[in-house]
Motif scaffolding. Structure first.
Motif, PDB file in Angstrom:
ATOM      1  N   ASN A   1       0.817  -1.217   0.000  1.00 20.30           N
ATOM      2  CA  ASN A   1       0.000   0.000   0.000  1.00 20.30           C
ATOM      3  C   ASN A   1       0.851   1.267   0.000  1.00 20.30           C
ATOM      4  OD1 ASN A   1       0.936  -0.486   2.622  1.00 20.30           O
ATOM      5  ND2 ASN A   1      -0.814   0.517   3.583  1.00 20.30           N
ATOM      6  N   ARG A   2       2.178   1.122  -0.005  1.00 20.29           N
ATOM      7  CA  ARG A   2       3.056   2.285   0.052  1.00 20.29           C
ATOM      8  C   ARG A   2       3.391   2.843  -1.322  1.00 20.29           C
ATOM      9  NH1 ARG A   2       5.426   2.503   5.276  1.00 20.29           N
ATOM     10  NH2 ARG A   2       3.664   1.987   6.653  1.00 20.29           N
ATOM     11  N   ARG A   3       3.329   1.982  -2.357  1.00 16.97           N
ATOM     12  CA  ARG A   3       3.626   2.438  -3.712  1.00 16.97           C
ATOM     13  C   ARG A   3       2.912   1.529  -4.706  1.00 16.97           C
ATOM     14  NH1 ARG A   3       8.351   0.628  -1.417  1.00 16.97           N
ATOM     15  NH2 ARG A   3       8.985   2.777  -1.036  1.00 16.97           N
ATOM     16  N   PRO A   4       2.683   2.011  -5.932  1.00  9.62           N
ATOM     17  CA  PRO A   4       1.927   1.209  -6.902  1.00  9.62           C
ATOM     18  C   PRO A   4       2.714   0.087  -7.551  1.00  9.62           C
ATOM     19  CG  PRO A   4       2.566   3.312  -7.880  1.00  9.62           C
ATOM     20  CD  PRO A   4       2.946   3.386  -6.421  1.00  9.62           C
ATOM     21  N   THR A   5       4.014   0.032  -7.380  1.00  9.86           N
ATOM     22  CA  THR A   5       4.857  -0.959  -8.060  1.00  9.86           C
ATOM     23  C   THR A   5       4.391  -2.389  -7.799  1.00  9.86           C
ATOM     24  OG1 THR A   5       6.759   0.524  -7.874  1.00  9.86           O
ATOM     25  CG2 THR A   5       7.218  -1.782  -8.328  1.00  9.86           C
ATOM     26  N   VAL A   6       4.329  -3.169  -8.861  1.00  6.24           N
ATOM     27  CA  VAL A   6       4.063  -4.603  -8.759  1.00  6.24           C
ATOM     28  C   VAL A   6       5.405  -5.321  -8.874  1.00  6.24           C
ATOM     29  CG1 VAL A   6       2.928  -6.605  -9.786  1.00  6.24           C
ATOM     30  CG2 VAL A   6       1.759  -4.386  -9.742  1.00  6.24           C
ATOM     31  N   TYR A   7       5.709  -6.148  -7.867  1.00  6.63           N
ATOM     32  CA  TYR A   7       6.967  -6.887  -7.816  1.00  6.63           C
ATOM     33  C   TYR A   7       6.690  -8.375  -8.018  1.00  6.63           C
ATOM     34  CZ  TYR A   7       8.046  -2.825  -4.767  1.00  6.63           C
ATOM     35  OH  TYR A   7       8.169  -1.573  -4.212  1.00  6.63           O
ATOM     36  N   THR A   8       7.763  -9.122  -8.308  1.00  2.00           N
ATOM     37  CA  THR A   8       7.702 -10.569  -8.118  1.00  2.00           C
ATOM     38  C   THR A   8       8.652 -10.917  -6.983  1.00  2.00           C
ATOM     39  OG1 THR A   8       9.486 -11.142  -9.677  1.00  2.00           O
ATOM     40  CG2 THR A   8       7.241 -10.994 -10.558  1.00  2.00           C
ATOM     41  N   VAL A   9       8.269 -11.936  -6.218  1.00  2.00           N
ATOM     42  CA  VAL A   9       9.114 -12.460  -5.147  1.00  2.00           C
ATOM     43  C   VAL A   9       9.132 -13.976  -5.277  1.00  2.00           C
ATOM     44  CG1 VAL A   9       8.606 -10.545  -3.584  1.00  2.00           C
ATOM     45  CG2 VAL A   9       7.192 -12.606  -3.487  1.00  2.00           C
ATOM     46  N   ALA A  10      10.082 -14.605  -4.602  1.00  3.19           N
ATOM     47  CA  ALA A  10      10.180 -16.062  -4.633  1.00  3.19           C
ATOM     48  C   ALA A  10       8.897 -16.684  -4.075  1.00  3.19           C
ATOM     49  CB  ALA A  10      11.387 -16.524  -3.833  1.00  3.19           C
ATOM     50  N   SER A  11       8.464 -17.780  -4.673  1.00  5.24           N
ATOM     51  CA  SER A  11       7.180 -18.377  -4.296  1.00  5.24           C
ATOM     52  C   SER A  11       7.155 -18.892  -2.867  1.00  5.24           C
ATOM     53  CB  SER A  11       6.833 -19.512  -5.267  1.00  5.24           C
ATOM     54  OG  SER A  11       7.835 -20.505  -5.247  1.00  5.24           O
ATOM     55  N   TRP A  12       8.334 -19.161  -2.270  1.00  9.56           N
ATOM     56  CA  TRP A  12       8.335 -19.677  -0.895  1.00  9.56           C
ATOM     57  C   TRP A  12       7.783 -18.669   0.100  1.00  9.56           C
ATOM     58  CZ3 TRP A  12      11.116 -16.469   2.123  1.00  9.56           C
ATOM     59  CH2 TRP A  12      12.213 -15.801   1.576  1.00  9.56           C
ATOM     60  N   VAL A  13       7.700 -17.399  -0.290  1.00  6.67           N
ATOM     61  CA  VAL A  13       7.112 -16.395   0.598  1.00  6.67           C
ATOM     62  C   VAL A  13       5.673 -16.775   0.943  1.00  6.67           C
ATOM     63  CG1 VAL A  13       6.350 -13.991   0.751  1.00  6.67           C
ATOM     64  CG2 VAL A  13       8.608 -14.531  -0.186  1.00  6.67           C
ATOM     65  N   ALA A  14       4.964 -17.360  -0.015  1.00  6.87           N
ATOM     66  CA  ALA A  14       3.569 -17.737   0.219  1.00  6.87           C
ATOM     67  C   ALA A  14       3.448 -18.760   1.330  1.00  6.87           C
ATOM     68  CB  ALA A  14       2.945 -18.276  -1.064  1.00  6.87           C
ATOM     69  N   ASP A  15       4.438 -19.636   1.467  1.00  9.84           N
ATOM     70  CA  ASP A  15       4.378 -20.663   2.505  1.00  9.84           C
ATOM     71  C   ASP A  15       4.341 -20.044   3.901  1.00  9.84           C
ATOM     72  OD1 ASP A  15       4.502 -22.572   0.523  1.00  9.84           O
ATOM     73  OD2 ASP A  15       6.672 -22.803   0.656  1.00  9.84           O
ATOM     74  N   SER A  16       4.960 -18.876   4.051  1.00 14.39           N
ATOM     75  CA  SER A  16       4.981 -18.215   5.359  1.00 14.39           C
ATOM     76  C   SER A  16       3.693 -17.460   5.646  1.00 14.39           C
ATOM     77  CB  SER A  16       6.161 -17.238   5.426  1.00 14.39           C
ATOM     78  OG  SER A  16       7.380 -17.931   5.318  1.00 14.39           O
ATOM     79  N   VAL A  17       3.010 -17.044   4.577  1.00 12.24           N
ATOM     80  CA  VAL A  17       1.786 -16.251   4.753  1.00 12.24           C
ATOM     81  C   VAL A  17       0.537 -17.123   4.708  1.00 12.24           C
ATOM     82  CG1 VAL A  17       0.428 -14.328   3.815  1.00 12.24           C
ATOM     83  CG2 VAL A  17       2.932 -14.223   3.777  1.00 12.24           C
ATOM     84  N   ASP A  18       0.565 -18.209   3.926  1.00 13.56           N
ATOM     85  CA  ASP A  18      -0.597 -19.098   3.807  1.00 13.56           C
ATOM     86  C   ASP A  18      -0.670 -20.023   5.020  1.00 13.56           C
ATOM     87  OD1 ASP A  18      -1.148 -17.929   1.400  1.00 13.56           O
ATOM     88  OD2 ASP A  18      -0.395 -19.576   0.185  1.00 13.56           O
ATOM     89  N   ARG A  19      -0.907 -19.433   6.175  1.00 18.77           N
ATOM     90  CA  ARG A  19      -0.946 -20.190   7.430  1.00 18.77           C
ATOM     91  C   ARG A  19      -2.284 -19.988   8.124  1.00 18.77           C
ATOM     92  NH1 ARG A  19       3.376 -23.733   7.494  1.00 18.77           N
ATOM     93  NH2 ARG A  19       5.347 -22.655   7.152  1.00 18.77           N
ATOM     94  N   ASP A  20      -2.747 -21.029   8.778  1.00 17.14           N
ATOM     95  CA  ASP A  20      -3.994 -20.892   9.530  1.00 17.14           C
ATOM     96  C   ASP A  20      -3.672 -20.652  11.005  1.00 17.14           C
ATOM     97  OD1 ASP A  20      -3.197 -23.322  10.539  1.00 17.14           O
ATOM     98  OD2 ASP A  20      -4.669 -24.481   9.407  1.00 17.14           O
ATOM     99  N   VAL A  21      -4.711 -20.544  11.791  1.00 14.54           N
ATOM    100  CA  VAL A  21      -4.547 -20.191  13.196  1.00 14.54           C
ATOM    101  C   VAL A  21      -3.723 -21.232  13.950  1.00 14.54           C
ATOM    102  CG1 VAL A  21      -6.720 -21.259  13.875  1.00 14.54           C
ATOM    103  CG2 VAL A  21      -5.769 -19.407  15.253  1.00 14.54           C
ATOM    104  N   ASP A  22      -3.838 -22.509  13.565  1.00 13.78           N
ATOM    105  CA  ASP A  22      -3.128 -23.556  14.302  1.00 13.78           C
ATOM    106  C   ASP A  22      -1.609 -23.388  14.201  1.00 13.78           C
ATOM    107  OD1 ASP A  22      -5.462 -24.677  15.094  1.00 13.78           O
ATOM    108  OD2 ASP A  22      -5.489 -26.251  13.560  1.00 13.78           O
ATOM    109  N   HIS A  23      -1.133 -22.856  13.088  1.00 17.10           N
ATOM    110  CA  HIS A  23       0.296 -22.666  12.944  1.00 17.10           C
ATOM    111  C   HIS A  23       0.845 -21.698  13.977  1.00 17.10           C
ATOM    112  CE1 HIS A  23       4.222 -22.207  11.015  1.00 17.10           C
ATOM    113  NE2 HIS A  23       4.065 -20.894  11.110  1.00 17.10           N
ATOM    114  N   PHE A  24       0.049 -20.690  14.338  1.00 16.45           N
ATOM    115  CA  PHE A  24       0.529 -19.645  15.236  1.00 16.45           C
ATOM    116  C   PHE A  24       0.116 -19.870  16.698  1.00 16.45           C
ATOM    117  CE2 PHE A  24       0.450 -17.518  11.098  1.00 16.45           C
ATOM    118  CZ  PHE A  24       1.750 -17.030  11.048  1.00 16.45           C
ATOM    119  N   ARG A  25      -0.643 -20.962  16.956  1.00 15.22           N
ATOM    120  CA  ARG A  25      -0.997 -21.268  18.353  1.00 15.22           C
ATOM    121  C   ARG A  25       0.178 -21.844  19.106  1.00 15.22           C
ATOM    122  NH1 ARG A  25      -6.812 -24.082  19.234  1.00 15.22           N
ATOM    123  NH2 ARG A  25      -5.960 -24.043  21.371  1.00 15.22           N
ATOM    124  N   ASP A  26       0.247 -21.528  20.386  1.00 11.86           N
ATOM    125  CA  ASP A  26       1.296 -22.089  21.239  1.00 11.86           C
ATOM    126  C   ASP A  26       1.034 -23.602  21.330  1.00 11.86           C
ATOM    127  OD1 ASP A  26       3.144 -22.755  23.094  1.00 11.86           O
ATOM    128  OD2 ASP A  26       2.467 -21.338  24.629  1.00 11.86           O
TER     129      ASP A  26
END
Length: 233
Positions: free
Chosen positions: A208-233
């Motif tokens: 949301n800081r700038r309009p630029t569209v980037y590409t990043v390595a696909s493994w980034v999705a593995d860190s974001v595509d997480r459900d609540v159980d991943h972050f539970r103690d």
């Protein structure tokens, strides 16, 4: 990109003359009539001179160069030509999310692979610095998992700069992002990462800081595509 610029300067600083050819009349024979590249360095208002790069030698791993249109043609290591062969995108800052992890107060992840919005996952940092899940229900959080996510986001770097205008977001799957991650910050406006299509092992993303569209390595999705159980103690 500070490191890339420093490496470019180092290429010039570390270049050494392997051999010197006396006065040369036919510069074309060495590819120096129309150099493949010319690099000029300055220190403040003072010019440090220019180096023109010509052809590589057939054998021996060298490249012909010429300083400030001097009569001499010099031979240096061929790696010099490779190290200064930089495009604008190679030297651009590739940081996508610029934040201090200690100033992140909340993390929210929303959206699904089809653009739908399931129950949003939200974590908040308490007064003592410990993270807690507050949505879709309240749970103690796995502190290491949260730190791992922030580390991944902070180290994420652009592979390509696809579109600096960010015009037709539908081309990149960013009109309806598959995931949206929002970092609340103690020192400013929230920082948002929008994740679009994946193609050829690379994700299309935008902030949301700038309009630029980037590409990043696909493994980034593995860190974001997480459900609540991943972050539970």
């Amino acid at each position: 990109d500070e490191r890339s610029v420093e490496n470019l300067i180092a290429a010039v600083e570390e270049a050494r003359v392997k051999r010197s050819l006396d006065v040369v009349e036919d510069l074309a024979a060495y590819g120096l009539d129309v150099p493949s590249a010319t690099i000029r360095l300055s220190a403040g208002d003072e010019s440090l001179g220019a180096i023109a790069v010509g052809k590589q030698t057939p054998v021996g791993g060298g490249v012909y160069v010429r300083r400030d249109a001097e009569a001499e043609v010099l031979l240096t290591d061929a790696s010099f030509a490779t190290r200064i062969d930089q495009k604008a995108a190679d030297l651009r800052d590739k940081t996508i999310l610029d934040f201090d992890s200690e100033l992140v107060t909340s993390i929210a992840i929303a959206g699904g692979d089809d653009g739908a919005a399931p129950a949003a996952l939200r974590l908040e940092r308490g007064d003592g610095g410990a993270w807690r899940i507050v949505a879709p229900a309240e749970y103690e959080a796995d502190q290491a998992a949260v730190r791992g996510l922030l580390s991944t986001l902070g180290s994420m770097r652009a592979v390509e700069f696809l579109d600096d205008e960010g015009g037709d977001l539908g081309r990149y799957g960013l009109d309806v992002p598959r995931r949206t991650l929002t970092l609340g910050l103690a020192d400013g406006e929230p920082l948002e990462l929008r994740i679009g299509d994946e193609r050829e092992g690379k994700l299309r993303v935008q902030t949301n800081r700038r309009p630029t569209v980037y590409t990043v390595a696909s493994w980034v999705a593995d860190s974001v595509d997480r459900d609540v159980d991943h972050f539970r103690d």
